[in-house]
Design a protein around this motif. Structure first.
Motif, short mmCIF file in Angstrom:
data_model
loop_
_atom_site.label_atom_id
_atom_site.label_comp_id
_atom_site.label_asym_id
_atom_site.label_seq_id
_atom_site.Cartn_x
_atom_site.Cartn_y
_atom_site.Cartn_z
N CYS A 102 1.03 -1.26 0.03
CA CYS A 102 -0.02 0.09 -0.10
C CYS A 102 0.80 1.31 -0.01
N LYS A 358 -8.51 -2.75 -0.17
CA LYS A 358 -8.95 -2.41 -1.68
C LYS A 358 -8.39 -1.11 -2.29
N ARG A 359 -8.24 -0.17 -1.33
CA ARG A 359 -7.82 1.05 -1.72
C ARG A 359 -6.88 1.68 -1.28
N GLU A 361 -5.47 4.50 -0.64
CA GLU A 361 -5.69 5.61 -0.04
C GLU A 361 -6.20 5.68 1.44
N ASP A 362 -6.83 4.48 1.80
CA ASP A 362 -7.26 3.98 3.08
C ASP A 362 -6.29 3.61 4.10
N ASP A 385 -8.00 -6.71 -4.11
CA ASP A 385 -9.69 -6.92 -4.18
C ASP A 385 -10.11 -7.84 -3.13
N LEU A 392 -14.03 -3.49 1.55
CA LEU A 392 -12.68 -2.61 1.34
C LEU A 392 -11.39 -3.27 2.09
#
Length: 406
Positions: A102, A358-359, A361-362, A385, A392
């Motif tokens: 990430c 999943k993202r 930015e989290d 994913d 998420l």
């Protein structure tokens, strides 16, 4: 039992846990290098952390299983060459998974090492390895992929499972002895002929497991008839499939396995067909009692209560719910409800966790919650994913605790 290490010999982004099980000592290394360097430098940083961590151990240890989380598939070959040179004939079995860290690094590495007076490691080709000590034998298979000529995720999953069975047999084990599986699936929520790709994986897994009787022990008369390994089915970039598993062989009468379910969650294998025409065949966790020690493998866990996704669109609440689910699953109360008093674990008893987001930015929000709840448990945060489009966050791990026999 679990002793986290964050000493000066570990680089930023690296964590290590040492677990003393009496007859063996295990080491869990979670390494995410700084993302600002070139790929080659990041690989060197990873290898430097592994070398230094092993050198700091009071007894020699051998790395047995390694998972490499890659940002770009084009970097795999360089990683393979570097690891082959570093480990030589003691090369661990490895998964290469297209799940970018990430933080933007080119790779992250989870490595497991083991040592002990009577520990013996045997290699059976590049995809299978066995570890033996004190009448217990573990078999690890990793990096198994379907043949390139096979089309469709249902057939690809069946082919990968058959190849896992062959690797297990090469190492002297069988699928009936499997306690933990991992499936890394490209485009996990995308459509496939017959349904969603994850649903097709579940259909193939159900077909393959149909005639297999897994060897978990029953503790209570009302224990479920259907027993399955702990498992993670998680997305990755691309459209491929990577499978791995772990099996246990022993004749000791003080060793037994049993599945754990969360009272706040419907067992995955009992899901309503609306979630998957063939329900996922796995247990929420599988616990091993080995003498006075308990190892609990926690399956991939998400923000699901009963069988419904919760906190749609909110990564922080999903992270909190996911951790709540894990805490309840491994608690002493839940072990007791399964017929085993004197057992159980806390979140801090986890030797390591993987957090799939999943993202990317989290990351900051979710990591803050994880660090507050798990404490100093080593972690890798990877972009992946999840099996349902609205989810998420997913977290998996393995806990080590003592068994206070009554």
């Amino acid at each position: 039992m679990v002793i986290p290490e964050f000493g000066a010999h570990l680089a930023a982004g690296a964590g290590c846990s040492s677990v003393d099980l009496g007859d063996s000592v295990r080491l869990a290394l979670m390494i995410t290098p700084r993302g600002s360097h070139e790929v080659r430098e990041q690989i060197r940083e990873v290898l430097s952390v592994i070398r230094t961590a092993l050198e700091k151990q009071p007894q020699p240890k051998v790395v047995t299983v390694q998972t490499v989380f890659l940002k770009d598939a084009r970097n795999r070959r360089e990683c393979e060459l570097a690891f082959a040179e570093f480990y030589g004939p003691k090369l661990p079995v490895m998964n290469f998974v297209l799940q970018p860290p990430c933080c933007g690094a080119a790779l992250a590495v989870e490595a497991w090492a083991i040592g002990g007076k009577d520990v013996r490691v045997e290699h059976f080709g590049p995809q299978a390895l066995a570890v033996s000590y004190d009448s217990v034998r573990w078999v690890y298979c990793a990096g198994v992929t379907p043949a390139s000529t096979v089309r469709g995720i249902h057939l690809q999953t069946l082919d990968a499972l058959r190849r896992l069975r062959v690797s297990l047999a090469d190492a002297g084990s069988s699928f009936e002895r499997v306690v933990r599986t991992w499936f890394y699936l490209g485009g996990i929520t995308e459509p496939e002929v017959g349904g969603q790709r994850y649903q097709e994986l579940n259909r193939a897994r159900a077909d393959f497991y149909q005639d297999i009787r897994f060897h978990c022990s029953s503790l209570t008369p009302n224990a479920p008839r259907d027993v399955y390994p702990a498992s993670t089915g998680i997305g990755m970039a691309g459209n491929g499939l990577v499978a791995s598993c772990m099996a246990l062989e022993t004749q000791r009468d003080d060793v037994f396995l049993f599945p754990l379910e969360n009272p706040q969650q419907t067992p995955a294998y009992a899901y309503d067909p609306q979630h998957s025409p063939q329900s996922p065949r796995f247990s929420r966790a599988v616990a091993l009692v080995l003498g006075n020690y308990i190892t609990t493998w926690v399956s991939g866990t998400a923000s699901i209560v009963h069988s419904e996704s919760r906190h749609v669109g909110d990564p922080e609440k999903q992270t909190t719910q996911t951790i709540d689910n894990i805490e309840r699953l491994i608690s002493a109360d839940n072990f007791a409800s399964h017929g085993l008093k004197g057992a159980g674990a806390r979140l801090q008893d986890l030797a390591k966790i993987r957090v799939y987001l999943k993202r990317p930015e989290d990351l900051a929000k979710c990591r803050a919650i994880c660090e507050r709840r798990f404490g100093s448990v080593p972690a890798i945060y990877a972009v992946a994913d999840i099996c349902r489009p609205e989810l998420l966050v997913e977290i998996e791990g393995v806990a080590f605790s003592r068994f206070a026999r009554g």
